[in-house]
Design a protein around this motif. Structure first.
Motif, PDB file in Angstrom:
ATOM      1  N   ALA A   1      -5.479   9.378  -2.110  1.00  0.00           N
ATOM      2  CA  ALA A   1      -6.438   9.104  -3.179  1.00  0.00           C
ATOM      3  C   ALA A   1      -7.614   8.275  -2.673  1.00  0.00           C
ATOM      4  N   ALA A   2      -7.346   7.372  -1.726  1.00  0.00           N
ATOM      5  CA  ALA A   2      -8.420   6.544  -1.169  1.00  0.00           C
ATOM      6  C   ALA A   2      -9.425   7.397  -0.405  1.00  0.00           C
ATOM      7  N   LEU A   3      -8.931   8.375   0.344  1.00  0.00           N
ATOM      8  CA  LEU A   3      -9.818   9.234   1.110  1.00  0.00           C
ATOM      9  C   LEU A   3     -10.613  10.183   0.214  1.00  0.00           C
ATOM     10  N   GLU A   4     -10.103  10.458  -0.976  1.00  0.00           N
ATOM     11  CA  GLU A   4     -10.769  11.368  -1.910  1.00  0.00           C
ATOM     12  C   GLU A   4     -11.683  10.652  -2.900  1.00  0.00           C
TER      13      GLU A   4
ATOM     14  N   ALA B   1       0.810  -1.211   0.000  1.00  0.00           N
ATOM     15  CA  ALA B   1       0.000   0.000   0.000  1.00  0.00           C
ATOM     16  C   ALA B   1       0.843   1.261   0.000  1.00  0.00           C
ATOM     17  N   PHE B   2       2.099   1.156   0.429  1.00  0.00           N
ATOM     18  CA  PHE B   2       2.993   2.321   0.470  1.00  0.00           C
ATOM     19  C   PHE B   2       3.818   2.477  -0.803  1.00  0.00           C
ATOM     20  N   ASP B   3       3.590   1.608  -1.776  1.00  0.00           N
ATOM     21  CA  ASP B   3       4.332   1.709  -3.033  1.00  0.00           C
ATOM     22  C   ASP B   3       3.765   2.866  -3.861  1.00  0.00           C
ATOM     23  N   ASP B   4       4.646   3.621  -4.530  1.00  0.00           N
ATOM     24  CA  ASP B   4       4.186   4.762  -5.320  1.00  0.00           C
ATOM     25  C   ASP B   4       3.827   4.379  -6.750  1.00  0.00           C
ATOM     26  N   GLY B   5       3.933   3.103  -7.105  1.00  0.00           N
ATOM     27  CA  GLY B   5       3.596   2.664  -8.456  1.00  0.00           C
ATOM     28  C   GLY B   5       2.097   2.606  -8.687  1.00  0.00           C
ATOM     29  N   LYS B   6       1.708   2.567  -9.964  1.00  0.00           N
ATOM     30  CA  LYS B   6       0.304   2.526 -10.336  1.00  0.00           C
ATOM     31  C   LYS B   6      -0.247   1.106 -10.385  1.00  0.00           C
TER      32      LYS B   6
ATOM     33  N   PRO C   1       7.899  -3.128  -2.495  1.00  0.00           N
ATOM     34  CA  PRO C   1       7.755  -1.774  -3.042  1.00  0.00           C
ATOM     35  C   PRO C   1       9.096  -1.231  -3.539  1.00  0.00           C
ATOM     36  N   ARG C   2       9.044  -0.491  -4.633  1.00  0.00           N
ATOM     37  CA  ARG C   2      10.259   0.103  -5.196  1.00  0.00           C
ATOM     38  C   ARG C   2      10.430   1.555  -4.788  1.00  0.00           C
ATOM     39  N   GLY C   3       9.367   2.162  -4.303  1.00  0.00           N
ATOM     40  CA  GLY C   3       9.432   3.532  -3.821  1.00  0.00           C
ATOM     41  C   GLY C   3       8.289   3.787  -2.863  1.00  0.00           C
ATOM     42  N   LEU C   4       8.584   4.363  -1.714  1.00  0.00           N
ATOM     43  CA  LEU C   4       7.571   4.550  -0.686  1.00  0.00           C
ATOM     44  C   LEU C   4       6.853   5.887  -0.875  1.00  0.00           C
ATOM     45  N   SER C   5       5.534   5.844  -0.691  1.00  0.00           N
ATOM     46  CA  SER C   5       4.736   7.049  -0.859  1.00  0.00           C
ATOM     47  C   SER C   5       3.398   6.877  -0.152  1.00  0.00           C
ATOM     48  N   LEU C   6       2.772   8.008   0.210  1.00  0.00           N
ATOM     49  CA  LEU C   6       1.441   8.008   0.823  1.00  0.00           C
ATOM     50  C   LEU C   6       0.374   8.472  -0.165  1.00  0.00           C
ATOM     51  N   ARG C   7       0.692   8.520  -1.431  1.00  0.00           N
ATOM     52  CA  ARG C   7      -0.221   9.083  -2.424  1.00  0.00           C
ATOM     53  C   ARG C   7      -1.533   8.314  -2.519  1.00  0.00           C
ATOM     54  N   TRP C   8      -1.461   6.985  -2.382  1.00  0.00           N
ATOM     55  CA  TRP C   8      -2.674   6.187  -2.547  1.00  0.00           C
ATOM     56  C   TRP C   8      -3.588   6.267  -1.337  1.00  0.00           C
ATOM     57  N   PHE C   9      -3.033   6.583  -0.181  1.00  0.00           N
ATOM     58  CA  PHE C   9      -3.879   6.800   0.991  1.00  0.00           C
ATOM     59  C   PHE C   9      -4.699   8.077   0.819  1.00  0.00           C
TER      60      PHE C   9
ATOM     61  N   ILE D   1      -5.499   1.954  -4.766  1.00  0.00           N
ATOM     62  CA  ILE D   1      -6.401   2.572  -3.800  1.00  0.00           C
ATOM     63  C   ILE D   1      -7.030   1.499  -2.915  1.00  0.00           C
ATOM     64  N   THR D   2      -7.368   0.370  -3.514  1.00  0.00           N
ATOM     65  CA  THR D   2      -7.917  -0.744  -2.741  1.00  0.00           C
ATOM     66  C   THR D   2      -6.908  -1.232  -1.710  1.00  0.00           C
ATOM     67  N   LEU D   3      -5.648  -1.320  -2.107  1.00  0.00           N
ATOM     68  CA  LEU D   3      -4.608  -1.734  -1.173  1.00  0.00           C
ATOM     69  C   LEU D   3      -4.489  -0.753  -0.014  1.00  0.00           C
ATOM     70  N   ALA D   4      -4.573   0.537  -0.313  1.00  0.00           N
ATOM     71  CA  ALA D   4      -4.446   1.543   0.738  1.00  0.00           C
ATOM     72  C   ALA D   4      -5.601   1.450   1.731  1.00  0.00           C
ATOM     73  N   ILE D   5      -6.826   1.332   1.219  1.00  0.00           N
ATOM     74  CA  ILE D   5      -7.979   1.210   2.113  1.00  0.00           C
ATOM     75  C   ILE D   5      -7.901  -0.093   2.904  1.00  0.00           C
ATOM     76  N   GLY D   6      -7.493  -1.170   2.242  1.00  0.00           N
ATOM     77  CA  GLY D   6      -7.334  -2.444   2.952  1.00  0.00           C
ATOM     78  C   GLY D   6      -6.316  -2.356   4.062  1.00  0.00           C
ATOM     79  N   ALA D   7      -5.215  -1.657   3.809  1.00  0.00           N
ATOM     80  CA  ALA D   7      -4.184  -1.498   4.843  1.00  0.00           C
ATOM     81  C   ALA D   7      -4.717  -0.714   6.033  1.00  0.00           C
ATOM     82  N   MET D   8      -5.510   0.327   5.768  1.00  0.00           N
ATOM     83  CA  MET D   8      -6.077   1.112   6.866  1.00  0.00           C
ATOM     84  C   MET D   8      -7.062   0.279   7.684  1.00  0.00           C
TER      85      MET D   8
END
Length: 261
Positions: free
Chosen positions: A51-54, A30-35, A41-49, A232-239
């Motif tokens: 996007a999940a909230l939006e 869920a912390f991966d910055d890839g699409k 993960p190859r790069g850590l990011s909070l972008r999908w979290f 986005i599904t991964l981010a919501i699942g992680a939360m």
């Protein structure tokens, strides 16, 4: 240290690793910055979290799941408490039969209940409605509430409630003042587990729910079937996993949930 103890520790560790590995993969991915889904993960990011909230679709699905789970939990815990009280305090001769009927949904696959409810709802005209979906979730969570509350009430001395009645308290007041406070940890345990079962249900909801009341698990399942794994599904699942783990750990430390199951 004995060899048997070492082997048992290794076996326990292997089982725990097997059970927790998928959860760890979900959280780290869920912390991966890839699409696309990739692990590690190859790069850590909070972008999908963010996007999940939006996302309006996922936000609406989460709200539906929460509302349905809260209402069905209230119904199943209330009915379960009354049933458990009657079974443990009522002195029924047919207690074993009644208890068997109440716990019967635990022995059957959910798809069987879903098909049966679908047929009944079609005749009643409530398929795809909020009330029908709540009742369906209450049906599948009621046995769990009854089981937990029966174990809770078994550890409470009924003579305290009888003493309150002998002092002039009415039956309901005696129950609320003596038995219910002692049973409150079990009630909270039943509520939490009923909420989780309702919130995470896919099978029954897929058959019963309409497009208006699509829940998050069904929304995620549809996403996986149609477009594959969505970040986005991964981010919501992680939360959700984080919240569930926090609730389980807190409940075990505070109320010793494992003793009530």
């Amino acid at each position: 240290m004995k060899l048997s103890a070492v082997l048992w520790a290794l076996l326990t560790g292997a089982v725990l690793l097997f059970l927790l590995a998928p959860v760890a993969v979900l959280i780290f991915s869920a912390f991966d910055d890839g699409k696309f889904f990739r692990f590690p993960p190859r790069g850590l990011s909070l972008r999908w979290f963010g996007a999940a909230l939006e996302s309006p679709e996922y936000r609406s699905a989460l709200i539906n799941s929460t509302i349905i789970a809260c209402v069905s939990t209230a119904i199943s815990v209330t009915a379960g408490l009354m049933a458990a009280t009657g079974l443990s305090r009522g002195g029924l001769k047919s207690r074993a039969l009644v208890e068997l009927l109440l716990l019967a949904p635990l022995t059957l696959p959910l798809v069987v209940w879903a098909i049966a409810l679908l047929q009944i709802y079609a005749r009643l005209g409530i398929s795809g409605t909020f009330g029908g979906l709540v009742l369906a979730h209450a049906v599948i969570t009621l046995p769990l509430s009854v089981r937990i509350l029966l174990a809770t009430l078994a550890g409470i001395d009924p003579q305290m409630e009888e003493a309150a009645r002998s002092l002039g308290a009415r039956p309901l007041r005696a129950f609320l003042r003596t038995t219910f406070p002692l049973a409150l940890p079990g009630v909270l345990t039943a509520a939490v587990f009923s909420f989780l079962v309702s919130f995470n249900d896919v099978v029954v909801t897929t058959f019963i729910a309409g497009a208006r009341w699509m829940t998050f698990p069904v929304r995620m399942y549809s996403q996986l079937r149609g477009q594959g794994v969505d970040p986005i599904t991964l981010a919501i699942g992680a939360m959700i996993v984080a919240l569930i783990l926090a609730a389980v750990i807190a409940g075990e430390l505070k109320f010793k949930w494992s003793r009530r199951l």
